[in-house]
Write an enzyme that holds these catalytic residues in place. Structure first.
Site, PDB file in Angstrom:
ATOM      1  CG  PHE A 245     -11.751  -4.396  -9.857  1.00 51.94           C
ATOM      2  CD1 PHE A 245     -11.628  -5.007  -8.618  1.00 51.94           C
ATOM      3  CD2 PHE A 245     -12.727  -3.420 -10.018  1.00 51.94           C
ATOM      4  CE1 PHE A 245     -12.473  -4.659  -7.571  1.00 51.94           C
ATOM      5  CE2 PHE A 245     -13.563  -3.061  -8.974  1.00 51.94           C
ATOM      6  CZ  PHE A 245     -13.437  -3.688  -7.746  1.00 51.94           C
ATOM      7  CB  ILE A 471      -7.220  -0.394  -5.436  1.00 54.37           C
ATOM      8  CG1 ILE A 471      -6.816  -1.874  -5.305  1.00 54.37           C
ATOM      9  CG2 ILE A 471      -6.060   0.372  -6.056  1.00 54.37           C
ATOM     10  CD1 ILE A 471      -6.586  -2.564  -6.652  1.00 54.37           C
ATOM     11  N   GLY A 472      -8.795  -0.527  -2.109  1.00 52.33           N
ATOM     12  CA  GLY A 472      -9.864  -1.238  -1.410  1.00 52.33           C
ATOM     13  C   GLY A 472      -9.336  -2.518  -0.813  1.00 52.33           C
ATOM     14  NE  ARG A 618       2.611 -14.593  10.018  1.00 52.58           N
ATOM     15  CZ  ARG A 618       3.877 -14.674  10.401  1.00 52.58           C
ATOM     16  NH1 ARG A 618       4.760 -13.814   9.919  1.00 52.58           N
ATOM     17  NH2 ARG A 618       4.270 -15.603  11.235  1.00 52.58           N
ATOM     18  CG  ASN A 621      -6.790  -7.025   8.824  1.00 49.06           C
ATOM     19  OD1 ASN A 621      -7.793  -7.692   9.058  1.00 49.06           O
ATOM     20  ND2 ASN A 621      -6.694  -5.744   9.148  1.00 49.06           N
ATOM     21  N   PRO A 622      -7.063 -10.848   8.848  1.00 49.64           N
ATOM     22  CG  PRO A 622      -7.197 -12.482  10.499  1.00 49.64           C
ATOM     23  CD  PRO A 622      -6.620 -11.130  10.219  1.00 49.64           C
ATOM     24  CE  LYS A 623     -13.205  -6.616  11.256  1.00 49.39           C
ATOM     25  NZ  LYS A 623     -13.683  -5.492  12.103  1.00 49.39           N
ATOM     26  CB  VAL A 693      -5.245 -13.292  -0.285  1.00 52.19           C
ATOM     27  CG1 VAL A 693      -5.421 -11.874   0.197  1.00 52.19           C
ATOM     28  CG2 VAL A 693      -6.439 -14.126   0.086  1.00 52.19           C
ATOM     29  CD  GLU A 695      -5.026 -10.397  -9.372  1.00 51.07           C
ATOM     30  OE1 GLU A 695      -4.229 -11.245  -9.798  1.00 51.07           O
ATOM     31  OE2 GLU A 695      -5.094  -9.242  -9.838  1.00 51.07           O
TER      32      GLU A 695
END
Lengths: 733, 169
Positions: A245, A471-472, A618, A621-623, A693, A695
């Site tokens: 973070f 970092i996740g 775009r 990866n939507p998940k 996306v 932040e």
């Protein structure tokens, strides 16, 4: 590869792998506890000793004397490093306060010693025996008290300290409807679950560290600079990072002290910052005081908008750029922003998730809600009325994509916004007062160079190597998806290796620039590998099609496993950007909708529903992208309702410096979250046509919570976090 | 130094430990079972959750020598990358994590939590102490609140647990 012109059709547009909600490829490792984090690398080097960090017990001043005798004599102690015996140390370009303090103390819990022993228990016990006499100095710890003694900073990022367009003062004075309000945001901590941790091992004059760091190249560079050794002699490895973070963007005390301890003890040393040290020892998001003035016509059109922000920092530290979004988010002919910096002696303030916009949107998006109240206009409609498709400061600069209006409209429809009672304090559900709030989300998309290396082997596998970190955020997975799409391979034929300074230098993870830039770098490397393959096979590279594990041209088709031939085929390249970021404004947008219940008697606040609608190029990866946004929404709830590093203004420390005192959202605080992405591709941003996306999701959400609390109770709180004590006196009876 | 022996994931271990060694450090530093995470070392975050004799505990808050003869289950004992426990598979499917550091604790906690519900053990939010416990949204979230996820995957974690528990989140 230079990216100078908007992207046209390219292999990514096939969307055979990209754009699918693929589960994380490293998921089975993380869920079984087999993904290796920094402190647990028993496999990498034998004979690891343990370091325990001693933090300064004063906020400002100096060490008069250190007595190490008792600690040195304690069982198992191998070495104790302090500034006195560490040798000459430099300071990383990205560190403000020195990581090892003494004799001067820059802030509370600045590391002043590391005690190295054979076991953790021995090191911890011996560290309690270190005796330090301090001379306390006069420190400045109170931002509000310093507000009138500030400097005009020269910020490294986020724009100049002062901006002005048109004539703000005159336009504001002439506006028929005016808002002039001040807001405060407190100091906040990253509180990532994995403490800063490192293992260091020397081999002669060469140092290897296994650590937890978001920006591998920055870390290696600043480690070399701090130790005064050549950069080539430092290797930094960080394949798994237990959250960052922004708190792990930089070289921190754990890794430096592990290196110094290992040198002193003559064997590998591992150090994890103890949790109670982390909040004062490392960086945090600085508190802000913000004043926002908006002048509008009665129809809601903004004619003047001004945003001023005050924050503090240690010497050489930067201001929080809370005014950033106000330069771009809403139209208005007359504008001003001002950023001021107070010299404070609290711990170092620095980047935390969406630095600038996160704090700024907390204030600005309440201000817009307040303006809507004054105008008696719906806050969704007011935002739409002030949309702009161009940079308001430079109208010839268009936004590459800007679907804020669609986010607001679609969100309002899905959330049932039309059921909101515009008059606050009216809706009851049993003992709960219920309210709805909205806020815009806004965060810029940053483009920066990123490199990768790809290798095709005889099994037809492609291995990607880049010093990019995960970092996740899902880097492993979207990088694998990118390589699979480019090379026409299934996902299980791609191996991704990250987080090693031996690999090509990537953009790293920060500023929500990681996803778009790191995959664009992989795109560049794969483009080169495709050329190498077609060249080797004598194929026309223009006609060659990479699909189903083979390369085809005309009626010839060769499996990729064969194309590699006897050895591996290797290609390395970087994405580098021209001036599209200058000619266009690239930003990401969204709308947050929140419903809260406030207990009519106790003023306890519960979040009942949340929805975010985002438009961010775009979605690779939507998940995993959705997870980034809902995670940021969760952190935004923390910012709205609980997160507050309480400053002891006498002694200069954050008092609640652990996970019991610094409250973050837990399961019980977060309802089911809804989150949708609008269909968007942004060919201006990169060949991936993606944007950041991670932040965007935190920007604005706290204000949406605040506005919902106001709608529920009619009480307007302008000082975060919104706790029940700030509501009780004004609650409807 | 004191001798202690206990079972971890079905295997008996004899250790000679500094009495100050926590169960967490015994697992991580002595048995090299590093799936159990140290997030705070003070019982505040839940990352170190393991199951001892069927009950979930924070392994950082208990000394190893207090566990003579105990049966301990860690994340490594629930499943492997090639043979995931249903909850591990559900966490992957629902993206019930991001950085992964709290994940082993969340999963161990969820396994024991579901058993607590089955056994009828009430929680702070249980309305009727005489009726069987139902795993409502509020019950699930209350019972999992000792496990912090700073990445904020709670909504997905709740869905993963609910799927395994046979209900909707």
């Amino acid at each position: 590869m230079r990216f100078e012109h908007p992207a046209t059709f390219n292999p990514i547009d096939q969307l055979k792998v990209i754009g699918h909600p693929t589960s994380r490829i490293e998921g089975p490792l993380k869920t079984t506890g087999t993904a290796p984090y920094a402190y647990e690398r028993h496999d990498v080097v034998a004979d690891q000793a343990y370091g325990y960090v001693v933090g300064a017990a004063i906020g400002k001043g100096r060490i008069a004397a250190i007595d190490l005798d008792a600690a040195k004599a304690a069982p198992g102690v191998l070495a104790i490093v302090t500034a006195e015996n560490a040798g000459k140390l430099g300071k990383g370009a990205r560190n403000a306060a020195p990581l090892l303090g003494g004799p001067e103390i820059a802030h509370y819990h600045q590391a002043v010693a590391v005690v190295v022993a054979g076991t953790f228990e021995q090191a911890r016990a011996a560290a309690q025996l270190v005796r330090i006499d301090y001379v306390k100095g006069d420190g400045k710890f109170d931002l509000a008290a310093e507000r009138d003694h500030v400097s005009v900073p020269d910020p490294k990022i986020g724009g100049p300290a002062d901006t002005a367009i048109g004539d703000f003062a005159t336009a504001f004075a002439a506006a028929p409807v005016q808002l002039d309000a001040s807001y405060t945001t407190p100091d906040q901590g990253h509180a990532m679950m994995e403490p800063h941790a490192s293992i260091a091992a020397w081999d002669g004059d060469r140092l290897t560290v296994w650590t937890s760091n978001q920006m591998i190249a920055w870390g290696a560079e600043d480690m070399a600079k701090t130790l005064g050794i050549p950069k080539e002699n430092v290797r930094l490895v960080s394949p798994y990072i237990g959250g960052g973070f922004g708190g792990k963007l930089f070289l921190r005390a754990d890794v430096l002290l592990a290196a110094l301890g290992a040198r002193a003890a003559g064997r590998p040393v591992k150090v994890a910052l103890q949790r109670p040290l982390m909040f004062n020892n490392t960086t945090h998001r600085p508190a802000t005081i913000q004043r926002i003035r908006i002048g509008a016509e009665r129809d809601g059109r903004i004619t003047a908008i001004g945003h001023e922000s005050w924050s503090g920092n240690v010497s050489e530290g930067e201001p929080d750029m809370a005014v950033s979004q106000t330069r771009l988010l809403y139209a208005g002919a007359n504008r001003m922003t001002a950023t001021r910096l107070a010299a404070l002696d609290l711990p170092e303030g620095n980047a935390m998730r969406a630095p600038g916009e996160a704090s700024g949107m907390m204030a600005l998006e309440i201000a817009i809600d307040e303006l809507a109240d004054k105008l008696d206009i719906d806050p969704v409609a007011l935002r739409i009325a002030n949309d702009t498709q161009v940079d308001p400061e430079h109208p010839q600069r268009r936004f590459s994509q800007r679907q804020l209006v669609r986010c607001l409209n679609e969100g309002a429809a899905r959330f049932g916004w039309n059921k909101r009672n515009a008059k606050p304090g009216q809706v009851r559900d049993g003992r709960w007062l219920v309210g709805m709030g909205v806020a815009a989300a806004f965060r810029n998309n940053l483009v920066t160079k990123s490199a990768a290396r790809v290798r095709l082997d005889q099994q037809g596998r492609v291995t990607v190597e880049t010093d990019m970190t995960d970092i996740g955020t899902g880097s492993y997975t979207i990088i694998a998806q990118t390589a699979a799409e480019m090379m026409g391979l299934p996902l299980d034929k791609v191996v991704v290796r990250l987080g090693d300074s031996d690999f090509p230098v990537s953009c790293g993870s920060g500023g929500q620039w990681g996803g778009n830039n790191s995959t664009a770098g992989v795109y560049a490397a794969c483009t080169k590998l495709r050329e190498a393959i077609t060249q080797k096979l004598g194929f026309n590279s223009e006609e060659a099609v990479f699909a189903d594990g083979a390369v085809r041209s005309g009626n010839r088709s060769v499996p990729l496993a064969q194309a590699a031939g006897a050895g591996d085929l290797v290609a390395e390249d970087a994405i580098e950007y021209g001036d599209l970021a200058k000619t266009y404004q690239q930003s990401t947008f969204g709308a947050h909708f929140v419903e809260v219940g406030v207990d009519a008697d106790t003023a306890e606040i519960r979040v009942r529903r949340m929805l975010a609608v985002c438009a961010a190029g775009r979605i690779l990866n939507p998940k995993t992208a959705r997870s980034q946004v809902i995670g940021a929404m969760t952190m935004g709830v923390g910012a709205a309702l609980m997160e507050d590093l309480a400053v002891d203004k006498r002694h200069g420390l954050f008092v609640n410096h652990d996970l019991a005192g610094y409250e973050v959202p837990v399961h019980a605080d977060i309802p089911h979250q809804d989150m949708i992405f609008l269909d968007e591709t942004d060919p201006i941003s990169s060949p991936m046509k993606a944007k950041g996306v991670a932040e965007l999701g935190i920007c604005g959400v706290a204000a949406a919570v605040a506005n919902a609390v106001h709608n529920a109770t009619a009480v307007r709180v302008r000082d975060y976090p919104i706790t029940l004590d700030k509501l009780l006196a004004g609650m409807p009876v | 130094m004191t001798r202690v022996s206990f079972d971890v994931n079905g295997e008996t271990h004899q250790l000679e430990l500094d009495t100050r060694t926590t169960l967490l450090d015994a697992l991580r530093e002595h048995l090299h079972l590093t799936g159990t995470k140290k997030g705070c070392d003070h019982g505040q975050c839940g990352a170190c959750t393991v199951i001892v004799d069927g009950r979930r505990i924070n392994s950082c808050l208990t000394l190893a020598v207090m566990h003579q003869g105990d049966e301990i289950t860690t994340i490594e004992g629930l499943g492997t990358p090639d043979g995931l426990h249903p909850l591990q598979a559900a966490f992957v499917e629902h993206d019930g994590y991001q950085c992964g550091y709290c994940t082993p604790g969340q999963i161990c906690s969820a396994v024991a939590m579901l058993a607590e519900v089955k056994a009828g053990i009430p929680s702070h939010v249980t309305d009727d102490l005489n009726a069987p416990v139902r795993l409502t949204n509020a019950e699930l979230r209350e019972r999992m609140s000792g496990n912090i996820c700073r990445c904020g995957a709670y909504s997905n974690i709740a869905e993963a647990i609910s799927e395994v528990a046979g209900r909707s989140a």
